[in-house]
Design a protein around this motif. Sequence first.
Motif, PDB file in Angstrom:
ATOM      1  N   SER A  22      -1.984  -2.049  -3.283  1.00 10.18           N
ATOM      2  CA  SER A  22      -1.644  -0.905  -2.447  1.00 10.18           C
ATOM      3  C   SER A  22      -0.302  -0.375  -2.927  1.00 10.18           C
ATOM      4  O   SER A  22       0.353  -1.007  -3.769  1.00 10.18           O
ATOM      5  CB  SER A  22      -1.566  -1.319  -0.972  1.00 10.18           C
ATOM      6  OG  SER A  22      -0.456  -2.157  -0.756  1.00 10.18           O
ATOM      7  N   PRO A  23       0.154   0.762  -2.425  1.00  6.91           N
ATOM      8  CA  PRO A  23       1.453   1.283  -2.867  1.00  6.91           C
ATOM      9  C   PRO A  23       2.595   0.284  -2.726  1.00  6.91           C
ATOM     10  O   PRO A  23       3.537   0.309  -3.498  1.00  6.91           O
ATOM     11  CB  PRO A  23       1.656   2.498  -1.962  1.00  6.91           C
ATOM     12  CG  PRO A  23       0.278   2.961  -1.666  1.00  6.91           C
ATOM     13  CD  PRO A  23      -0.552   1.709  -1.553  1.00  6.91           C
TER      14      PRO A  23
ATOM     15  N   SER B 259       5.543   9.672   1.289  1.00  8.99           N
ATOM     16  CA  SER B 259       4.981   9.255   2.580  1.00  8.99           C
ATOM     17  C   SER B 259       5.929   8.332   3.326  1.00  8.99           C
ATOM     18  O   SER B 259       6.157   8.488   4.529  1.00  8.99           O
ATOM     19  CB  SER B 259       3.632   8.553   2.361  1.00  8.99           C
ATOM     20  OG  SER B 259       2.700   9.426   1.768  1.00  8.99           O
TER      21      SER B 259
ATOM     22  N   ALA C  83       3.325   7.883  -2.488  1.00 11.20           N
ATOM     23  CA  ALA C  83       3.745   6.799  -1.603  1.00 11.20           C
ATOM     24  C   ALA C  83       5.219   6.934  -1.228  1.00 11.20           C
ATOM     25  O   ALA C  83       5.589   6.727  -0.071  1.00 11.20           O
ATOM     26  CB  ALA C  83       3.476   5.448  -2.259  1.00 11.20           C
TER      27      ALA C  83
ATOM     28  N   GLY D 266      -3.563   2.301   2.234  1.00 10.39           N
ATOM     29  CA  GLY D 266      -3.712   2.266   0.795  1.00 10.39           C
ATOM     30  C   GLY D 266      -4.603   1.158   0.297  1.00 10.39           C
ATOM     31  O   GLY D 266      -5.085   1.201  -0.837  1.00 10.39           O
TER      32      GLY D 266
ATOM     33  N   ASN E 261       7.623   0.338  -0.361  1.00  9.84           N
ATOM     34  CA  ASN E 261       8.021   0.154   1.031  1.00  9.84           C
ATOM     35  C   ASN E 261       9.326  -0.625   1.130  1.00  9.84           C
ATOM     36  O   ASN E 261      10.224  -0.276   1.898  1.00  9.84           O
ATOM     37  CB  ASN E 261       6.920  -0.584   1.794  1.00  9.84           C
ATOM     38  CG  ASN E 261       5.690   0.268   2.004  1.00  9.84           C
ATOM     39  OD1 ASN E 261       5.654   1.424   1.603  1.00  9.84           O
ATOM     40  ND2 ASN E 261       4.669  -0.303   2.610  1.00  9.84           N
TER      41      ASN E 261
ATOM     42  N   VAL F   4       2.021   7.660  -8.014  1.00 11.30           N
ATOM     43  CA  VAL F   4       2.228   6.720  -6.910  1.00 11.30           C
ATOM     44  C   VAL F   4       3.606   6.914  -6.291  1.00 11.30           C
ATOM     45  O   VAL F   4       3.760   6.893  -5.068  1.00 11.30           O
ATOM     46  CB  VAL F   4       2.042   5.267  -7.404  1.00 11.30           C
ATOM     47  CG1 VAL F   4       2.434   4.277  -6.315  1.00 11.30           C
ATOM     48  CG2 VAL F   4       0.594   5.037  -7.823  1.00 11.30           C
TER      49      VAL F   4
ATOM     50  N   ALA G  13      -2.827   7.186  -3.372  1.00 14.97           N
ATOM     51  CA  ALA G  13      -1.966   6.262  -4.106  1.00 14.97           C
ATOM     52  C   ALA G  13      -2.623   4.891  -4.209  1.00 14.97           C
ATOM     53  O   ALA G  13      -2.527   4.219  -5.250  1.00 14.97           O
ATOM     54  CB  ALA G  13      -0.608   6.152  -3.416  1.00 14.97           C
TER      55      ALA G  13
ATOM     56  N   SER H 198      -2.052  10.918   1.310  1.00 13.30           N
ATOM     57  CA  SER H 198      -1.227  10.505   0.177  1.00 13.30           C
ATOM     58  C   SER H 198      -1.285   9.000  -0.042  1.00 13.30           C
ATOM     59  O   SER H 198      -1.412   8.525  -1.181  1.00 13.30           O
ATOM     60  CB  SER H 198       0.219  10.948   0.398  1.00 13.30           C
ATOM     61  OG  SER H 198       0.311  12.355   0.488  1.00 13.30           O
ATOM     62  N   LEU H 199      -1.207   8.222   1.035  1.00 13.17           N
ATOM     63  CA  LEU H 199      -1.256   6.769   0.904  1.00 13.17           C
ATOM     64  C   LEU H 199      -2.611   6.304   0.375  1.00 13.17           C
ATOM     65  O   LEU H 199      -2.687   5.377  -0.441  1.00 13.17           O
ATOM     66  CB  LEU H 199      -0.968   6.114   2.254  1.00 13.17           C
ATOM     67  CG  LEU H 199       0.468   6.228   2.772  1.00 13.17           C
ATOM     68  CD1 LEU H 199       0.574   5.657   4.177  1.00 13.17           C
ATOM     69  CD2 LEU H 199       1.435   5.517   1.841  1.00 13.17           C
TER      70      LEU H 199
END
Length: 334
Positions: free
Chosen positions: A91-92, A252, A249, A263, A98, A245, A77, A73-74
């Motif tokens: 990246s995600p 995840s 993300a 990612g 995050n 996304v 994404a 998944s990452l």
Amino acid sequence: MNGKSTVGNIIKLLLATFFLILFIGMSIIFGYTDTSIPLAYQAFTEFDGSNEHLIIQTVRLPRAFIAACVGASLAIAGVYMQTLTKNPLASPGILGINAGASFAVVFVLTYFQISNLNMFTWVSFLGAAVAALTVYFIGGAGRQGLTPMKLTLAGAAITALFSSFTQGMLVTNEAALDEVLFWLSGSVQGRKLETLSSVFPYLITGWFLALALSPIMNVLAMGDDVARGLGVKVGYLKIMVGMIVILLAGGSVAVAGPIGFIGIVIPHIARQLVGTDHRWLVPFAGLLGGILLLAADIGARYIVMPQEVPVGVMTAFIGTPYFIYIARKGFNRG
């Protein structure tokens, strides 16, 4: 794409699938408790309630599946974020996912004393979604609408904002730090299949949408103006990419915490192996992402045995050299 390239990519996908299955098997077998292939087979065919069988069924099997799903998944994404923003280092995390998830978890732990892992899952998913939607709203404001530069800047701003709030709460609440430190480092240890099953519908929806939109993403990769000229509704497509996304993300992060570098790194490796056609790139990146996170998780069990290193630390250790290579390569081109 000529027939020779197609056959080559099919072979690479089959090999990647084989290695993914192999690493899932290795994740089930290897660890502090000594097990073997016959013992693992017996755990599913002749379960006797022994400690080894319980560890295989209730600890290592869920851990292997979660690592494979989260890694895939990452990576997917990351592919979509880099295509959308035209940024090779995207990246995600660029959407604040995050940071939003971490802030939400620390917030409820600090002010509501919630420490249930399943509750962490849903709270972090909510925080990730809210952060990503906020970034999209800010990035889409103004005359030009949603542009890669505005999206990147909005993501950086929201990430910095939520990270500052999170650090502030952790400084004033040491108990919260102890509770979430391992989660904040990124980990698949101690997760159960129930944790994965709660977000799996969102992950599989994200995978399906990513595969379905892969032909159109090839057009978007050529630029917004070209895409509009070919009849693509760029605004709606970017919204769909944002949803993908968030699903991948956000789900995840909800399961495993914020795990970095997959990612960023995996999309570049996948492009080197199968090219830039998203019809090949998306599934191949997913397979490689699962392999990388499984390999990192297996390695995390042996670094300081009998203790374990959070898998997020391992992915950083593996991904940092390649990240530096990508950054230097992009800088030299500029």
